[in-house]
Motif scaffolding. Structure first.
Motif, PDB file in Angstrom:
ATOM      1  N   PRO A  62      -4.187   7.123   9.411  1.00 51.90           N
ATOM      2  CA  PRO A  62      -4.008   5.795   8.810  1.00 51.90           C
ATOM      3  C   PRO A  62      -2.642   5.214   9.167  1.00 51.90           C
ATOM      4  CG  PRO A  62      -4.787   7.384   7.187  1.00 51.90           C
ATOM      5  CD  PRO A  62      -4.380   8.169   8.401  1.00 51.90           C
ATOM      6  N   VAL A  63      -2.501   3.908   8.947  1.00 51.73           N
ATOM      7  CA  VAL A  63      -1.304   3.184   9.382  1.00 51.73           C
ATOM      8  C   VAL A  63      -0.782   2.287   8.261  1.00 51.73           C
ATOM      9  CG1 VAL A  63      -0.353   1.584  11.096  1.00 51.73           C
ATOM     10  CG2 VAL A  63      -2.189   3.164  11.752  1.00 51.73           C
ATOM     11  N   LEU A  64       0.545   2.240   8.158  1.00 54.98           N
ATOM     12  CA  LEU A  64       1.234   1.268   7.309  1.00 54.98           C
ATOM     13  C   LEU A  64       2.165   0.436   8.180  1.00 54.98           C
ATOM     14  CD1 LEU A  64       2.516   2.980   4.006  1.00 54.98           C
ATOM     15  CD2 LEU A  64       1.073   0.947   4.165  1.00 54.98           C
ATOM     16  N   GLU A  65       1.956  -0.869   8.210  1.00 57.66           N
ATOM     17  CA  GLU A  65       2.957  -1.750   8.803  1.00 57.66           C
ATOM     18  C   GLU A  65       4.087  -1.932   7.784  1.00 57.66           C
ATOM     19  OE1 GLU A  65       1.921  -5.455  10.550  1.00 57.66           O
ATOM     20  OE2 GLU A  65       0.216  -4.634  11.675  1.00 57.66           O
ATOM     21  N   MET A  66       5.332  -1.805   8.243  1.00 57.82           N
ATOM     22  CA  MET A  66       6.495  -1.867   7.366  1.00 57.82           C
ATOM     23  C   MET A  66       7.321  -3.116   7.714  1.00 57.82           C
ATOM     24  SD  MET A  66       6.153   0.944   5.562  1.00 57.82           S
ATOM     25  CE  MET A  66       7.761   1.219   4.821  1.00 57.82           C
ATOM     26  N   ILE A  67       7.533  -3.985   6.710  1.00 57.00           N
ATOM     27  CA  ILE A  67       8.219  -5.257   6.923  1.00 57.00           C
ATOM     28  C   ILE A  67       9.491  -5.291   6.090  1.00 57.00           C
ATOM     29  CG2 ILE A  67       7.999  -7.766   6.834  1.00 57.00           C
ATOM     30  CD1 ILE A  67       4.977  -7.407   6.880  1.00 57.00           C
ATOM     31  N   GLY A  68      10.585  -5.728   6.699  1.00 53.50           N
ATOM     32  CA  GLY A  68      11.869  -5.790   6.011  1.00 53.50           C
ATOM     33  C   GLY A  68      12.083  -7.112   5.287  1.00 53.50           C
ATOM     34  N   ASP A 115     -10.501   1.632  11.062  1.00 60.00           N
ATOM     35  CA  ASP A 115     -11.113   1.157   9.819  1.00 60.00           C
ATOM     36  C   ASP A 115     -10.072   0.415   8.988  1.00 60.00           C
ATOM     37  OD1 ASP A 115     -12.336   0.773   7.385  1.00 60.00           O
ATOM     38  OD2 ASP A 115     -12.910   2.863   7.096  1.00 60.00           O
ATOM     39  N   PRO A 116     -10.308  -0.843   8.575  1.00 56.25           N
ATOM     40  CA  PRO A 116      -9.336  -1.572   7.750  1.00 56.25           C
ATOM     41  C   PRO A 116      -8.972  -0.854   6.462  1.00 56.25           C
ATOM     42  CG  PRO A 116     -11.033  -3.061   8.557  1.00 56.25           C
ATOM     43  CD  PRO A 116     -11.466  -1.676   8.928  1.00 56.25           C
ATOM     44  N   HIS A 117      -9.869  -0.015   5.943  1.00 53.16           N
ATOM     45  CA  HIS A 117      -9.564   0.741   4.723  1.00 53.16           C
ATOM     46  C   HIS A 117      -8.512   1.817   4.961  1.00 53.16           C
ATOM     47  CE1 HIS A 117     -13.418  -1.122   3.595  1.00 53.16           C
ATOM     48  NE2 HIS A 117     -12.927  -1.094   2.377  1.00 53.16           N
ATOM     49  N   LYS A 118      -8.173   2.040   6.225  1.00 49.63           N
ATOM     50  CA  LYS A 118      -7.115   2.988   6.560  1.00 49.63           C
ATOM     51  C   LYS A 118      -5.876   2.278   7.099  1.00 49.63           C
ATOM     52  CE  LYS A 118     -10.074   7.003   7.310  1.00 49.63           C
ATOM     53  NZ  LYS A 118      -9.493   7.750   6.180  1.00 49.63           N
ATOM     54  N   TRP A 119      -5.805   0.980   6.834  1.00 47.14           N
ATOM     55  CA  TRP A 119      -4.633   0.191   7.225  1.00 47.14           C
ATOM     56  C   TRP A 119      -4.037  -0.479   5.995  1.00 47.14           C
ATOM     57  CZ3 TRP A 119      -2.050  -1.487  11.803  1.00 47.14           C
ATOM     58  CH2 TRP A 119      -2.432  -0.782  12.961  1.00 47.14           C
ATOM     59  N   GLY A 120      -2.709  -0.461   5.935  1.00 44.33           N
ATOM     60  CA  GLY A 120      -2.002  -1.125   4.846  1.00 44.33           C
ATOM     61  C   GLY A 120      -0.728  -1.750   5.362  1.00 44.33           C
ATOM     62  N   VAL A 121      -0.068  -2.485   4.486  1.00 47.43           N
ATOM     63  CA  VAL A 121       1.189  -3.132   4.838  1.00 47.43           C
ATOM     64  C   VAL A 121       2.105  -3.045   3.627  1.00 47.43           C
ATOM     65  CG1 VAL A 121       0.200  -5.389   4.236  1.00 47.43           C
ATOM     66  CG2 VAL A 121       2.253  -5.277   5.637  1.00 47.43           C
ATOM     67  N   ALA A 122       3.368  -2.713   3.873  1.00 44.22           N
ATOM     68  CA  ALA A 122       4.336  -2.561   2.787  1.00 44.22           C
ATOM     69  C   ALA A 122       5.639  -3.220   3.184  1.00 44.22           C
ATOM     70  CB  ALA A 122       4.558  -1.077   2.468  1.00 44.22           C
ATOM     71  N   GLY A 123       6.373  -3.704   2.198  1.00 45.42           N
ATOM     72  CA  GLY A 123       7.632  -4.351   2.517  1.00 45.42           C
ATOM     73  C   GLY A 123       8.523  -4.507   1.316  1.00 45.42           C
ATOM     74  N   TRP A 124       9.803  -4.750   1.616  1.00 43.75           N
ATOM     75  CA  TRP A 124      10.812  -4.999   0.578  1.00 43.75           C
ATOM     76  C   TRP A 124      11.244  -6.455   0.636  1.00 43.75           C
ATOM     77  CZ3 TRP A 124      16.126  -6.288   1.388  1.00 43.75           C
ATOM     78  CH2 TRP A 124      16.862  -6.380   0.197  1.00 43.75           C
TER      79      TRP A 124
END
Length: 419
Positions: free
Chosen positions: A192-198, A275-284
């Motif tokens: 799975p993947v998390l895109e990380m945004i600052g 699979d989109p269910h294994k993709w997320g995005v997180a940020g501060w």
């Protein structure tokens, strides 16, 4: 040089040195100068500093509070120059020579006041590394990656140049974290993947240098047989002073880059999950706002989000300014990217989840998270909302990510975790 820029002896020493040098440039002069030109120099410094502050706040497009230390230490720098100007005649050479280091130290203190308020550069190493463009520890290239397989205790950071084929978004070099389990064989696992945004004033490596994300992911992997999500440290702005709020607009097609450029490249290059269910995005901060917005608008790409100290929606000030600055005056585009509006008009979500976290001194972000969580839950999104300790700094964001990662990993389906 693992010396803290946020607290401890170093910041205090530099501040004391700046004040001592300022006093040395003005003290022990003749009494006539101290009675006449000295007050004029001080008054001029105060007036110039105040005028500069007004100009910056009214013309500089700054919407966030400016730390008092910025004005204080800028005033010290201006005072040193005024003392030089009004006291050049009759001053000894060494008094004149002290002005340059006084100004430099004072400007450093002014800049570090912003750093202390935001936590961008925790140490001198972090500041020198990012500002000097130095590679990160364990950073490798794609060519070097091909030859690495076998057991390893830590992951690797890979520098990547993601094509902007779909978006045309002019972005900086981005980074990908691969956990230890990815290297165990030449057949790479579909992780799975998390895109990380600052934040608003950001560089792609902020989450690594300031947000401690790689150390957090390595620690998680050590407890889960080497498994953790792939982390993609994306460039959502294209420049340090550019505020896109992750939307397509006058500042570039940032949203399209995050949606259409990044996932296909990561899936193809690193055999990541599709699979989109294994993709997320997180940020501060701004990144947290982006995480919510991208997920509620595009659940076909991102199904999970981590909103750490984000706002209620993309914003550059009041609504009128935001509509003009981010959307070129298109009010319909503003409505489409306002999470509360999007949630109110979207059918019930299926399998979507989100984690909100803020520090207890972030009152605006706490209110925003409560409003967003209520709307998200009403529309079928599973949520967690946590208020920890801290103010609006990268350190609070780092703590939020460390707390959220086990939950996010479960939602993403990281091997060894259970949703």
């Amino acid at each position: 040089m693992n010396v803290s820029l946020l607290d401890g002896w170093f910041p205090w020493t530099v501040q004391a040195a700046a004040l001592a040098l300022l006093l040395a440039t003005a003290a022990r002069r003749e009494r006539a100068w101290l009675r006449r030109r000295g007050p004029i120099a001080l008054g001029t410094a105060l007036a110039l500093t105040a005028a500069g502050a007004v100009a910056v706040l009214t013309l500089g497009g700054i919407t966030d509070p400016v730390p008092f230390g910025v004005w204080l230490w800028s005033g010290v720098a201006v005072a040193a120059l005024c003392v030089l100007g009004f006291g050049w005649r009759g001053a000894r050479w060494w008094r004149r020579a002290l002005v340059a280091p006084t100004v430099l130290l004072a400007l450093f203190c002014a800049a570090n006041s912003v750093n202390i308020a935001t936590g961008y550069y925790p140490t001198l190493d972090d500041a020198i590394g990012e500002l000097g463009g130095q590679p990160l520890p364990e950073q490798i290239t794609l060519d070097e990656l091909k030859s690495i397989h076998g057991r390893t205790g830590t992951g690797r950071i890979v520098q990547v140049d993601i094509p902007d084929t779909a978006s045309g978004f002019a972005h900086r070099q981005e980074l990908v974290y691969l956990p230890p389990a990815w290297f165990r064989s030449q057949t790479r696992p579909k992780l799975p993947v998390l895109e990380m945004i600052g934040g608003e004033f950001a560089a792609p490596d902020n989450w690594i240098r300031s947000g401690n994300a790689v150390k957090t992911a390595d620690a998680f992997a050590a407890r889960h047989n080497g498994f953790a999500p792939i982390l993609v440290f994306v460039d959502a702005t294209g420049g340090f002073r550019v505020d896109t709020e992750c939307v397509d607009g006058p500042h570039g097609q940032a949203e399209s880059h995050l949606l259409k450029d990044v996932p296909p490249f990561v899936q193809k290059t690193f055999n990541a999950a599709t699979d989109p269910h294994k993709w997320g995005v997180a940020g501060w901060s701004m990144g947290g706002t982006c995480a919510v917005d991208l997920t509620v608008e595009h659940p076909n790409v991102f199904t999970h989000f981590g909103d750490f100290s984000g706002d209620k929606g993309p914003s550059t000030g009041d609504k009128d300014h935001t509509v003009q600055e981010l959307y070129g005056g298109d009010a319909a585009a503003w409505a489409a990217h306002d999470p509360l509006t999007a949630l109110a008009h979207h059918p019930k979500y299926q399998g979507v989840s989100g984690y909100f976290a803020q520090g207890d001194e972030e009152h605006g972000q706490i209110d925003s998270a409560r409003a967003l969580e209520a709307a998200a839950r009403k529309d079928g999104i599973r949520t967690v909302n946590v208020v920890g300790s801290g103010r609006h700094t990268w350190q609070t964001g780092a703590a939020s990510f460390a707390q959220a990662l086990p939950w996010l990993a479960q939602q993403l389906g990281v091997p060894g975790t259970h949703a």
